[in-house]
Design a protein around this motif. Structure first.
Motif, short mmCIF file in Angstrom:
data_model
loop_
_atom_site.label_atom_id
_atom_site.label_comp_id
_atom_site.label_asym_id
_atom_site.label_seq_id
_atom_site.Cartn_x
_atom_site.Cartn_y
_atom_site.Cartn_z
N PRO A 238 0.71 -1.30 -0.04
CA PRO A 238 0.06 0.06 -0.01
C PRO A 238 0.76 1.24 -0.06
CG PRO A 238 -0.87 -1.66 1.60
CD PRO A 238 0.38 -2.12 1.13
N ILE A 239 1.84 1.29 0.76
CA ILE A 239 2.80 2.60 0.69
C ILE A 239 3.45 2.77 -0.51
CG2 ILE A 239 4.74 3.56 1.87
CD1 ILE A 239 4.30 1.95 4.52
N GLY A 240 3.88 1.71 -1.20
CA GLY A 240 4.50 1.84 -2.53
C GLY A 240 3.60 1.90 -3.20
N VAL A 241 2.37 1.78 -3.60
CA VAL A 241 1.39 2.03 -4.51
C VAL A 241 0.91 3.43 -4.25
CG1 VAL A 241 -1.12 1.59 -5.27
CG2 VAL A 241 0.38 -0.40 -4.77
N ILE A 242 0.71 3.91 -3.09
CA ILE A 242 0.11 5.55 -2.88
C ILE A 242 1.48 6.08 -3.23
CG2 ILE A 242 -0.07 6.94 -1.07
CD1 ILE A 242 -1.48 4.94 0.53
N GLY A 287 8.25 4.51 -4.38
CA GLY A 287 6.84 3.65 -4.82
C GLY A 287 7.30 2.43 -5.35
N SER A 288 8.00 2.27 -6.58
CA SER A 288 8.38 1.08 -7.13
C SER A 288 9.34 0.47 -6.28
CB SER A 288 9.15 1.51 -8.52
OG SER A 288 8.29 2.30 -9.28
N GLN A 289 10.26 0.99 -5.47
CA GLN A 289 11.02 -0.05 -4.79
C GLN A 289 10.37 -0.38 -3.56
OE1 GLN A 289 14.25 3.00 -3.85
NE2 GLN A 289 15.49 2.25 -5.41
N LEU A 290 9.37 0.14 -2.97
CA LEU A 290 8.85 -0.41 -1.91
C LEU A 290 7.88 -1.57 -2.14
CD1 LEU A 290 7.66 2.79 0.15
CD2 LEU A 290 9.35 1.04 0.94
N PHE A 291 7.24 -1.37 -3.46
CA PHE A 291 6.50 -2.35 -4.12
C PHE A 291 7.26 -3.42 -4.27
CE2 PHE A 291 4.11 -4.79 -7.17
CZ PHE A 291 2.77 -5.00 -6.62
#
Length: 316
Positions: A238-242, A287-291
């Motif tokens: 969710p954090i990455g997508v946001i 966001g891409s890295q978190l995902f």
């Protein structure tokens, strides 16, 4: 076997004969079958020689010796693995915990249905440098764990159902948060018992102020692993997508703004000349890295194969 008493120790040679004799006296008075598991966490004061002598005099004593000092959590984890009793009691080796508490602790687990009973030292004989930080950590832990009926998570005197100690893994500085580990493992009947606390009779404390920092980090680790250990994507995703969507929409807005300026013949700035562009770029990358972190974490087991691989020198 009724009771296993697990005692982690480091440089407590002076107190061991008195402590084991006290435990034995309590067990005989109450007609308990028992074992005492002494885990020597790399002592260098002759504690192991004392354990060997005690073992020769009492077959109910089991000794485990680490080649070096790993910490209290490691000693407890190995002691839990060795324990065979229906009820497992833990206590410190410094004679500040009273074996006279054992019968009531045993009764509350075996006959009153408690999964875990944690001691509460209402009156402590520790310096303020230890008691004040301890109160702070207990307050934070109560709020984060939802275990509101415990005043002292770190008390060494505790009683457990055998199933509890066989179901949890203790490492790092997590010995102070065993009730939280038990709750995450599904053992919810966690109770408290007021216990007597005695002044230290021999030696000095083995814990420095650095343990509070390590303990707080382990507390955060417990809650992250307990809530997201089986589904890390639910945390990172969710954090990455946001973050990605924020960056995407900012970039989309800048591009539309430029196209409209071109269509109107108005002066315009290049997209890359605007600070918002770089903000959006950072948000997209983050966001891409978190995902991807969440995706990779879903593929990797959180349990290291050697997390609790301790080098044991001898077992008697």
């Amino acid at each position: 076997m009724n009771i296993s008493v697990v005692i982690p120790l480091f440089n407590e040679a002076e107190s061991l004969p008195e402590l084991t004799a006290w435990i034995k006296r309590v067990m005989i008075q109450n007609n308990f079958s028992y074992e005492i598991v002494l885990v020597d966490d790399g002592s260098n004061d002759g504690s192991w020689n004392v354990i060997r002598e005690l073992k020769a005099l009492d077959e109910n004593i089991t000794g485990v010796r680490f080649r070096r000092n790993y910490g209290k959590s490691a000693a407890l984890n190995v002691g839990f693995a060795a324990a065979q009793g229906d009820v497992v009691i833990t206590m410190d080796a410094d004679l500040q915990d009273s074996p006279d508490e054992i019968p009531e602790l045993y009764d509350r687990v075996l006959n009153q249905g408690a999964d875990l009973v944690s001691g509460w030292k209402q009156k402590r004989y520790d310096p303020l440098t230890k008691t004040i930080p301890t109160k702070l950590f207990n307050s934070v832990t109560r709020k984060m764990s939802g275990i509101n009926n415990l005043h002292d998570f770190n008390c060494g005197l505790k009683a457990y159902k055998k199933d509890v100690v066989k179901s949890i893994e203790v490492y790092g500085e997590m010995h102070r948060y065993i009730p939280v580990l038990a709750k995450w493992a599904g053992f919810t009947n966690i109770q408290e018992q007021v216990v007597q606390h005695y002044p230290r009779k021999y030696g000095t404390t083995k814990f420095g102020p650095g343990r509070f920092v390590k303990g707080f980090l382990d507390l955060l680790s417990i809650f992250f692993v307990g809530k997201f250990g089986k589904r890390p994507m639910h945390f990172f995703g969710p954090i990455g997508v946001i973050s990605f969507l924020i960056g995407f929409f900012i970039t989309f807005y800048l591009i539309i703004e430029k196209l409209m300026s071109i269509a109107d013949g108005s002066p315009y700035r290049n997209v890359t000349d605007q600070p918002l562009f770089f903000l959006s770029l950072v948000a997209i990358i983050l966001g891409s890295q978190l995902f991807m972190t969440g995706f990779i974490a879903e593929l990797v087991s959180r349990n290291s194969t050697d997390r609790n691989n301790y080098h044991i020198d001898q077992v008697i």
